[in-house]
Write a protein that holds these residues in place. Structure first.
Motif, PDB file in Angstrom:
ATOM      1  N   PRO A 210      43.825 -17.083  29.262  1.00 19.39           N
ATOM      2  CA  PRO A 210      43.903 -17.012  27.798  1.00 19.39           C
ATOM      3  C   PRO A 210      44.569 -18.268  27.251  1.00 19.39           C
ATOM      4  O   PRO A 210      45.555 -18.753  27.805  1.00 19.39           O
ATOM      5  N   ALA A 211      44.020 -18.787  26.171  1.00 13.34           N
ATOM      6  CA  ALA A 211      44.553 -20.017  25.589  1.00 13.34           C
ATOM      7  C   ALA A 211      45.964 -19.793  25.051  1.00 13.34           C
ATOM      8  O   ALA A 211      46.213 -18.808  24.356  1.00 13.34           O
ATOM      9  N   PRO A 212      46.895 -20.685  25.357  1.00 14.38           N
ATOM     10  CA  PRO A 212      48.237 -20.576  24.780  1.00 14.38           C
ATOM     11  C   PRO A 212      48.213 -20.921  23.294  1.00 14.38           C
ATOM     12  O   PRO A 212      47.207 -21.410  22.766  1.00 14.38           O
ATOM     13  N   ALA A 213      49.318 -20.682  22.626  1.00 18.36           N
ATOM     14  CA  ALA A 213      49.402 -20.921  21.187  1.00 18.36           C
ATOM     15  C   ALA A 213      49.527 -22.417  20.884  1.00 18.36           C
ATOM     16  O   ALA A 213      49.895 -23.228  21.740  1.00 18.36           O
ATOM     17  N   ASP A 214      49.198 -22.741  19.636  1.00 22.66           N
ATOM     18  CA  ASP A 214      49.430 -24.083  19.076  1.00 22.66           C
ATOM     19  C   ASP A 214      48.584 -25.176  19.704  1.00 22.66           C
ATOM     20  O   ASP A 214      49.012 -26.330  19.766  1.00 22.66           O
ATOM     21  N   LEU A 215      47.377 -24.831  20.137  1.00 21.41           N
ATOM     22  CA  LEU A 215      46.418 -25.874  20.527  1.00 21.41           C
ATOM     23  C   LEU A 215      45.585 -26.169  19.283  1.00 21.41           C
ATOM     24  O   LEU A 215      44.472 -25.676  19.115  1.00 21.41           O
ATOM     25  N   ARG A 216      46.112 -26.993  18.380  1.00 24.36           N
ATOM     26  CA  ARG A 216      45.470 -27.123  17.089  1.00 24.36           C
ATOM     27  C   ARG A 216      45.767 -28.458  16.421  1.00 24.36           C
ATOM     28  O   ARG A 216      46.764 -29.120  16.712  1.00 24.36           O
ATOM     29  N   LEU A 217      44.862 -28.825  15.513  1.00 25.77           N
ATOM     30  CA  LEU A 217      45.088 -29.865  14.526  1.00 25.77           C
ATOM     31  C   LEU A 217      44.919 -29.200  13.162  1.00 25.77           C
ATOM     32  O   LEU A 217      44.800 -27.980  13.063  1.00 25.77           O
ATOM     33  N   GLU A 218      44.873 -29.990  12.103  1.00 24.94           N
ATOM     34  CA  GLU A 218      44.845 -29.412  10.758  1.00 24.94           C
ATOM     35  C   GLU A 218      43.593 -28.570  10.503  1.00 24.94           C
ATOM     36  O   GLU A 218      43.664 -27.500   9.904  1.00 24.94           O
ATOM     37  N   LEU A 219      42.423 -29.034  10.964  1.00 23.62           N
ATOM     38  CA  LEU A 219      41.166 -28.373  10.625  1.00 23.62           C
ATOM     39  C   LEU A 219      40.512 -27.629  11.779  1.00 23.62           C
ATOM     40  O   LEU A 219      39.493 -26.961  11.579  1.00 23.62           O
ATOM     41  N   VAL A 220      41.049 -27.734  12.978  1.00 24.15           N
ATOM     42  CA  VAL A 220      40.389 -27.108  14.128  1.00 24.15           C
ATOM     43  C   VAL A 220      41.432 -26.698  15.149  1.00 24.15           C
ATOM     44  O   VAL A 220      42.506 -27.311  15.247  1.00 24.15           O
TER      45      VAL A 220
ATOM     46  N   THR B 164      39.332 -29.800  35.195  1.00 24.61           N
ATOM     47  CA  THR B 164      38.595 -29.760  33.937  1.00 24.61           C
ATOM     48  C   THR B 164      38.844 -28.399  33.290  1.00 24.61           C
ATOM     49  O   THR B 164      39.121 -27.408  33.978  1.00 24.61           O
ATOM     50  N   ALA B 165      38.726 -28.361  31.985  1.00 23.85           N
ATOM     51  CA  ALA B 165      38.884 -27.119  31.240  1.00 23.85           C
ATOM     52  C   ALA B 165      37.883 -27.097  30.102  1.00 23.85           C
ATOM     53  O   ALA B 165      37.622 -28.124  29.471  1.00 23.85           O
ATOM     54  N   THR B 166      37.300 -25.936  29.867  1.00 21.49           N
ATOM     55  CA  THR B 166      36.369 -25.746  28.762  1.00 21.49           C
ATOM     56  C   THR B 166      36.912 -24.635  27.872  1.00 21.49           C
ATOM     57  O   THR B 166      37.184 -23.528  28.350  1.00 21.49           O
ATOM     58  N   ALA B 167      37.083 -24.958  26.583  1.00 25.29           N
ATOM     59  CA  ALA B 167      37.703 -24.009  25.661  1.00 25.29           C
ATOM     60  C   ALA B 167      36.891 -23.911  24.378  1.00 25.29           C
ATOM     61  O   ALA B 167      36.290 -24.900  23.934  1.00 25.29           O
ATOM     62  N   PRO B 168      36.864 -22.727  23.746  1.00 23.56           N
ATOM     63  CA  PRO B 168      36.179 -22.582  22.465  1.00 23.56           C
ATOM     64  C   PRO B 168      37.016 -23.152  21.326  1.00 23.56           C
ATOM     65  O   PRO B 168      38.250 -23.178  21.404  1.00 23.56           O
ATOM     66  N   LEU B 169      36.339 -23.599  20.275  1.00 23.93           N
ATOM     67  CA  LEU B 169      37.010 -24.133  19.092  1.00 23.93           C
ATOM     68  C   LEU B 169      36.595 -23.336  17.861  1.00 23.93           C
ATOM     69  O   LEU B 169      35.469 -22.838  17.772  1.00 23.93           O
ATOM     70  N   ALA B 170      37.489 -23.229  16.915  1.00 22.79           N
ATOM     71  CA  ALA B 170      37.191 -22.624  15.618  1.00 22.79           C
ATOM     72  C   ALA B 170      37.923 -23.425  14.547  1.00 22.79           C
ATOM     73  O   ALA B 170      39.043 -23.891  14.767  1.00 22.79           O
ATOM     74  N   GLY B 171      37.272 -23.589  13.405  1.00 21.18           N
ATOM     75  CA  GLY B 171      37.904 -24.353  12.335  1.00 21.18           C
ATOM     76  C   GLY B 171      37.015 -24.420  11.122  1.00 21.18           C
ATOM     77  O   GLY B 171      36.222 -23.513  10.866  1.00 21.18           O
TER      78      GLY B 171
ATOM     79  N   VAL C   1      44.737 -31.056  23.203  1.00 24.20           N
ATOM     80  CA  VAL C   1      45.095 -31.491  21.854  1.00 24.20           C
ATOM     81  C   VAL C   1      44.582 -32.902  21.576  1.00 24.20           C
ATOM     82  O   VAL C   1      44.095 -33.199  20.477  1.00 24.20           O
ATOM     83  N   LEU C   2      44.652 -33.775  22.568  1.00 28.96           N
ATOM     84  CA  LEU C   2      44.148 -35.140  22.380  1.00 28.96           C
ATOM     85  C   LEU C   2      42.633 -35.167  22.209  1.00 28.96           C
ATOM     86  O   LEU C   2      42.094 -36.096  21.602  1.00 28.96           O
ATOM     87  N   ALA C   3      41.933 -34.151  22.718  1.00 28.21           N
ATOM     88  CA  ALA C   3      40.473 -34.120  22.632  1.00 28.21           C
ATOM     89  C   ALA C   3      39.964 -33.441  21.356  1.00 28.21           C
ATOM     90  O   ALA C   3      38.770 -33.516  21.057  1.00 28.21           O
ATOM     91  N   LEU C   4      40.837 -32.787  20.598  1.00 29.53           N
ATOM     92  CA  LEU C   4      40.392 -32.101  19.382  1.00 29.53           C
ATOM     93  C   LEU C   4      39.947 -33.117  18.334  1.00 29.53           C
ATOM     94  O   LEU C   4      40.601 -34.141  18.138  1.00 29.53           O
ATOM     95  N   PRO C   5      38.844 -32.856  17.636  1.00 26.63           N
ATOM     96  CA  PRO C   5      38.355 -33.803  16.627  1.00 26.63           C
ATOM     97  C   PRO C   5      39.250 -33.814  15.390  1.00 26.63           C
ATOM     98  O   PRO C   5      39.643 -32.755  14.895  1.00 26.63           O
ATOM     99  N   MET C   6      39.559 -34.999  14.889  1.00 24.52           N
ATOM    100  CA  MET C   6      40.359 -35.109  13.678  1.00 24.52           C
ATOM    101  C   MET C   6      39.582 -34.634  12.458  1.00 24.52           C
ATOM    102  O   MET C   6      40.150 -34.044  11.541  1.00 24.52           O
ATOM    103  N   SER C   7      38.266 -34.901  12.422  1.00 27.97           N
ATOM    104  CA  SER C   7      37.413 -34.510  11.301  1.00 27.97           C
ATOM    105  C   SER C   7      36.203 -33.760  11.837  1.00 27.97           C
ATOM    106  O   SER C   7      35.105 -34.332  11.951  1.00 27.97           O
ATOM    107  N   PRO C   8      36.355 -32.484  12.171  1.00 29.10           N
ATOM    108  CA  PRO C   8      35.232 -31.719  12.725  1.00 29.10           C
ATOM    109  C   PRO C   8      34.135 -31.529  11.683  1.00 29.10           C
ATOM    110  O   PRO C   8      34.417 -31.408  10.484  1.00 29.10           O
ATOM    111  N   LEU C   9      32.884 -31.509  12.137  1.00 33.84           N
ATOM    112  CA  LEU C   9      31.738 -31.352  11.238  1.00 33.84           C
ATOM    113  C   LEU C   9      30.896 -30.169  11.681  1.00 33.84           C
ATOM    114  O   LEU C   9      30.722 -29.921  12.876  1.00 33.84           O
ATOM    115  N   CYS C  10      30.341 -29.452  10.693  1.00 33.77           N
ATOM    116  CA  CYS C  10      29.441 -28.350  11.029  1.00 33.77           C
ATOM    117  C   CYS C  10      28.135 -28.885  11.599  1.00 33.77           C
ATOM    118  O   CYS C  10      27.475 -28.234  12.391  1.00 33.77           O
ATOM    119  N   ARG C  11      27.759 -30.093  11.178  1.00 31.75           N
ATOM    120  CA  ARG C  11      26.642 -30.822  11.756  1.00 31.75           C
ATOM    121  C   ARG C  11      26.843 -32.289  11.434  1.00 31.75           C
ATOM    122  O   ARG C  11      27.542 -32.647  10.473  1.00 31.75           O
TER     123      ARG C  11
END
Length: 230
Positions: A35-45, A71-78, A157-167
């Motif tokens: 299970p993903a630990p808490a606070d794996l986040r940036l402002e939008l994702v 390696t690790a594969t995790a879901p994102l929401a934002g 956290v370093l791999a999270l996109p700063m400006s995530p896009l729906c497309r």
């Protein structure tokens, strides 16, 4: 490759290295869903807390400790940085971290030699600060236990996109009315719209234009009367 699954949030990223031993060159591979630990986040994702993370790690004993490569594969929401719509995605990261054996950890100011005691107080504190800084940069095993969470957290956290896009070609929102441009279509526009910041100036301009037109009409009327009287 042995597979284990854990649902316990505490210790889910802690691995027991007793089976690996300390013989340099020995290796151990593990696959685990955690299970993903808490606070794996940036402002939008973010990675939702408790979401399933697929983890594959290889542990290799080296002279000074254990080298963890995985390696690790995790879901994102934002939300989309352009249109603010909700989005979901995944992130896959790679990491490699050396964990030193705990019995090689510097003991710092707890064991100051007689030679160091002859230095002045300032020099001793400078050495203590440098030792703590070096200690913070290094990771250590806790006995036979290796806590992978710090290395995993840094990588994600370093791999999270700063400006995530729906497309990739998301057109965003209309700057005038806030409408979602993908829904509004290519003909959406506000050619006659006035920026509210310029509304007062536009009223002044309209008044000046009207006054100028009135003056011109009065001039034409006066010239016409002059021609008739002439």
């Amino acid at each position: 490759m042995p597979n284990t699954r854990t649902n316990a949030p505490r210790g889910a990223l802690v691995f027991d290295m007793r089976q690996l031993g300390r013989q340099a060159g020995s290796a151990l591979s593990r696959s685990r869903t955690v299970p993903a630990p808490a606070d794996l986040r940036l402002e939008l994702v973010s990675v939702p807390v408790g979401a399933e993370v697929a983890l594959d790690v290889r542990f290799e004993a080296v002279t000074e400790g254990v080298l963890a490569t995985g390696t690790a594969t995790a879901p994102l929401a934002g939300e989309c940085a352009r249109c603010l719509d909700p989005l979901t995605s995944t992130v896959m990261v790679s990491f490699q971290e050396l964990y030193l054996y705990s019995d090689g950890r510097p003991r710092g100011s707890r064991e100051v030699s007689d030679k160091r005691e002859k230095y002045d107080k300032r020099a001793k504190y400078d050495w203590h600060d440098e030792d703590e800084e070096r200690d913070d940069e290094e990771r250590y095993l806790d006995g036979d236990l290796l806590d992978l969470e710090p290395a995993f957290r840094d990588a994600v956290v370093l791999a999270l996109p700063m400006s995530p896009l729906c497309r990739d070609d998301c057109p965003g929102l209309c700057a005038e009315c806030g409408a979602r441009l993908a829904d509004a279509g290519p003909d959406h526009g506000h050619e006659d719209a006035t920026d509210p910041r310029w509304a007062g100036l536009k009223r002044f301009d309209d008044q000046a234009t009207n006054q100028d037109q009135t003056t011109k009409r009065q001039d034409r009327r006066a010239r016409a009367i002059d021609l008739q009287e002439g």
